[in-house]
Design an enzyme around this catalytic site. Structure first.
Site, PDB file in Angstrom:
ATOM      1  CG  HIS A  59      -1.715  -1.633   1.249  1.00  0.00           C
ATOM      2  ND1 HIS A  59      -2.842  -1.837   0.528  1.00  0.00           N
ATOM      3  CD2 HIS A  59      -1.325  -2.380   2.067  1.00  0.00           C
ATOM      4  CE1 HIS A  59      -2.808  -3.165   0.555  1.00  0.00           C
ATOM      5  NE2 HIS A  59      -2.253  -3.717   1.756  1.00  0.00           N
ATOM      6  CG  HIS A  67       0.709  -6.994   2.413  1.00  0.00           C
ATOM      7  ND1 HIS A  67      -0.450  -6.015   1.836  1.00  0.00           N
ATOM      8  CD2 HIS A  67       1.493  -7.066   1.410  1.00  0.00           C
ATOM      9  CE1 HIS A  67       0.175  -5.719   0.707  1.00  0.00           C
ATOM     10  NE2 HIS A  67       1.177  -6.433   0.135  1.00  0.00           N
ATOM     11  CD  GLU A  80      -1.811  -9.958   4.231  1.00  0.00           C
ATOM     12  OE1 GLU A  80      -1.606  -9.253   5.289  1.00  0.00           O
ATOM     13  OE2 GLU A  80      -2.042  -9.787   3.209  1.00  0.00           O
TER      14      GLU A  80
HETATM   15 ZN    ZN Z   1      -2.013  -5.480   2.739  1.00  0.00          ZN
END
Ligand code: ZN
Length: 273
Positions: free
Chosen positions: A67, A159, A237
């Site tokens: 992002h 992430h 993640e």
């Molecule tokens: Zn993400």
């Protein structure tokens, strides 16, 4: 021979056969004496030799901080549809956020910079896919292309997830074959993913995901960052930002350093295997 003390040389001189010498005792002692100036010279030059090689010398690592801090302000740019070979999807997304407002983009930016510093310290050449946390994008297609152009030995996209609050734990996302360019690095990416999983679990103490994948591994064919990669690549993640306990950890700089160190160890394990 160089380490033998004078007293032992004297013994050797007396009992040459016991020390494995083939010549006479006198010849062995004489040889030792004649070697010593050269030996001194060697020791002198050793002191001036360059420092030892770092473990990741010559390795290229691309880190993709997921992002970007400016994405939310630019929906038109971010929602532009791009081709990720198995489907069309948004150029990029805003990412998630903890209950108290700490954004995934800020988290991935911080962890990625910590990781870059550690890897550079170990000799690697490191490139990030964005150079600030107040910009927009790049698109997921470009994030993959940056790793490809760098001919990265390994690439990782950082992430953290936004799952229901009761969900916990981390998982690694690994590419699947799609009859596309990623196919040739699926095997290496799997090895990279296993190395990252092991190091992340050990280094952070976070559990395997309770809500996705199996044993903290999720194989996917819908992510542009993976489908378009021609270098070994995985996503991490790091956990669930909506879970209060994990959110508190992610908001702690010391814990983010632990995450970065764990990821560096996983990458290094893969790169040196
Ligand atoms: Zn993400």
């Amino acid at each position: 021979m160089r380490a033998l003390p004078a007293s032992l040389l004297a013994v050797c001189g007396l009992i040459a056969s016991a020390c494995g010498g083939t010549g006479t005792g006198g010849a062995a002692a004489g040889q030792a004496a004649s070697e010593s100036p050269a030996l001194q010279q060697q020791q002198g030059s050793a002191k001036e030799a360059p420092p030892e090689a770092e473990p990741l010398d010559g390795k290229v690592v691309v880190i993709d901080p997921g992002h970007n801090g400016g994405n939310a302000r630019n929906p038109a740019a971010i929602n532009r549809q791009v081709d990720v070979l198995t489907k069309k999807k948004a150029c990029d997304t805003t990412g998630t956020v903890t209950p108290s407002g700490y954004t995934e983009a800020a988290f991935t930016w911080d962890v990625s910079n910590r990781l870059a510093k550690i890897l550079k310290g170990r000799g690697a050449t490191v490139k990030l896919t964005r150079n600030s946390n107040d910009g927009v994008g790049p698109c997921i297609t470009e994030r993959a292309a940056i790793g490809n152009r760098a001919k990265a030995d390994a690439a990782i996209s950082v992430h953290a997830d936004g799952a229901p609050a009761s969900a916990r734990g981390f998982h690694v996302i690994i590419p699947k074959k799609i009859n596309g360019p990623v196919d040739k690095v699926v095997g290496k990416s799997d090895k990279l993913g296993l190395a990252v999983r092991a190091a992340f679990a050990k280094g952070t103490g976070l559990p395997y995901s309770t809500y996705v994948g199996s044993q903290a591994l999720s194989y996917r064919n819908d992510l542009g960052g993976l489908n378009l990669s021609t270098v070994p690549k995985v996503f991490i993640e790091c956990g669930n930002m909506k879970n209060p306990a994990e959110a508190a950890k992610f908001q702690d700089p010391k814990f983010r350093q632990r995450i970065a160190l764990a990821l560096a160890n996983g990458l290094q394990h893969y790169l040196q295997a």
